[in-house]
Design an enzyme around this catalytic site. Structure first.
Site, PDB file in Angstrom:
ATOM      1  N   ARG A 102       0.866  -1.227  -0.018  1.00 47.69           N
ATOM      2  CA  ARG A 102       0.093  -0.022   0.076  1.00 47.69           C
ATOM      3  C   ARG A 102       0.955   1.229   0.104  1.00 47.69           C
ATOM      4  O   ARG A 102       0.391   2.352  -0.683  1.00 47.69           O
ATOM      5  CB  ARG A 102      -0.998  -0.091   1.205  1.00 47.69           C
ATOM      6  CG  ARG A 102      -2.154  -1.266   1.012  1.00 47.69           C
ATOM      7  CD  ARG A 102      -3.180  -0.741   1.660  1.00 47.69           C
ATOM      8  NE  ARG A 102      -4.219  -1.632   1.911  1.00 47.69           N
ATOM      9  CZ  ARG A 102      -5.181  -1.783   2.497  1.00 47.69           C
ATOM     10  NH1 ARG A 102      -5.256  -1.097   3.643  1.00 47.69           N
ATOM     11  NH2 ARG A 102      -6.080  -3.131   2.491  1.00 47.69           N
TER      12      ARG A 102
ATOM     13  N   ASP B 212     -15.932   9.538   8.801  1.00 39.71           N
ATOM     14  CA  ASP B 212     -14.713   8.329   8.626  1.00 39.71           C
ATOM     15  C   ASP B 212     -13.201   9.085   8.883  1.00 39.71           C
ATOM     16  O   ASP B 212     -13.218  10.359   8.903  1.00 39.71           O
ATOM     17  CB  ASP B 212     -14.582   7.732   7.272  1.00 39.71           C
ATOM     18  CG  ASP B 212     -13.971   6.269   7.235  1.00 39.71           C
ATOM     19  OD1 ASP B 212     -14.769   5.354   7.415  1.00 39.71           O
ATOM     20  OD2 ASP B 212     -12.693   6.317   7.376  1.00 39.71           O
TER      21      ASP B 212
END
Ligand SMILES: C[S@@+](CC[C@H](N)C(=O)[O-])C[C@H]1O[C@@H](n2cnc3c(N)ncnc32)[C@H](O)[C@@H]1O
Length: 293
Positions: free
Chosen positions: A47, A158
């Site tokens: 990632r 979030d």
């Protein structure tokens, strides 16, 4: 025998030493409460390799220097965005939405008859790309249909700004939208004028949502208490202590008759936080109005 670190040095695009991995894992724990075990080393590498490429950095050591430097705060957001797990879908764990429709909405209507309160506030904490809060909104809109004069809002939050932007945009691949029961899909989704295989949430449904970035491990600015809190498949990434603290904080944000919805593997078990189970991974305050399961 060669270690993983040697392999990094010899064969990988970027070298990531054990110490680099540990510093990254500690940083994400300190800022977001997310526990990243050793088995996630490959995931962290893949990632973040994308980010190193974007920045033109030679190795993870240089990336850590950036995290410590003048761009550190902004880079930390990239780090968090890269390392969160955002899997979600419409009507996930659909029994929760059945409970809203068959228990909570009738309860709120009865409550309104006695105290005249027609205001409802629901929180989707860890909303990811929006499938959860929009499923809630569709459920609410159907169940409240024909009842004028109600003011209901869903706060969608979030920590990851990428998924929150997606949520705010409310635009989904046609394949994902297909999974939504037809009675909701036809009412609340519009085909994109560009015919690019996507569909968008209707403006009227979206008007019930409020979007905000919020780190569950930092201060919460909200002043109101909620009628229901959804925090599903979020605490699985936290350790037991953080989870306990979070449940206590949620309890403090719940009205006396509110419910808390957790994900399927997140039951409170012994750690009740003075909440009782009223359904499958659904909790209410002890001594409150909802019946225990
Ligand atoms: C697996 S998704 C769950 C989405 C949705 N609630 C569901 O059940 O389908 C978990 C979400 O929690 C968010 N998250 C993780 N740590 C967080 C934190 N400290 N504060 C706020 N959100 C967080 C992630 O960014 C991610 O979008």
């Amino acid at each position: 025998m060669r270690t993983a670190t040697d392999l990094d040095r010899g064969e990988r695009e970027f070298s990531m030493r054990d110490a680099d991995f540990r510093i990254i894992a500690q940083a994400i724990y300190d800022h977001a409460g997310i526990v990243i075990g050793d088995h996630k080393r490959e995931l962290v590498y893949s990632r973040l390799a994308r980010r190193l490429r974007e920045l033109g950095l030679p190795d993870f050591k240089a990336y850590l220097d950036r995290l410590e430097g003048a761009f550190g705060d902004a880079e930390r957001n990239h780090l968090i965005n890269a390392l969160t797990t955002n899997h979600t879908n419409f009507f996930r764990e659909s029994h929760h939405f059945d409970y809203v429709r068959s228990h909570l909405v009738p309860h709120w209507k009865r409550r309104a008859q006695s105290d005249g309160n027609r205001k409802l506030r629901i929180w989707s904490a860890g909303c990811s790309t929006g499938e959860e809060p929009y499923t809630l909104a569709m459920t609410m809109a159907e169940a409240m249909d024909g009842l004028g004069g109600w003011d209901w809002k869903i706060l969608a939050t979030d920590i990851d700004t990428n998924v929150l932007n997606h949520c705010r945009e409310g635009r989904y691949e046609r394949e994902a939208v297909k999974a939504i029961p037809a009675q909701y899909r036809t009412k609340f989704f519009r085909s994109s004028s560009r015919d690019d295989g996507h569909m968008s949430v209707s403006a009227s449904l979206k008007s019930h949502l409020v979007f905000n970035r919020l780190n569950l491990h930092a201060a919460w600015p909200m002043k109101v208490k909620f009628d229901a809190i959804f925090c599903r498949n979020v605490t699985i990434y936290f350790d037991a202590e953080s989870k306990r603290t979070l449940i206590q904080r949620f309890r403090g944000m719940m009205k006396e008759d509110a419910c808390l919805f957790l994900g399927h593997s997140e039951s409170l078990l012994g750690d009740s936080g003075h909440l009782k189970s009223v359904g499958r991974t659904i909790y209410a305050r002890e001594g409150g109005v909802h019946d225990g399961a």
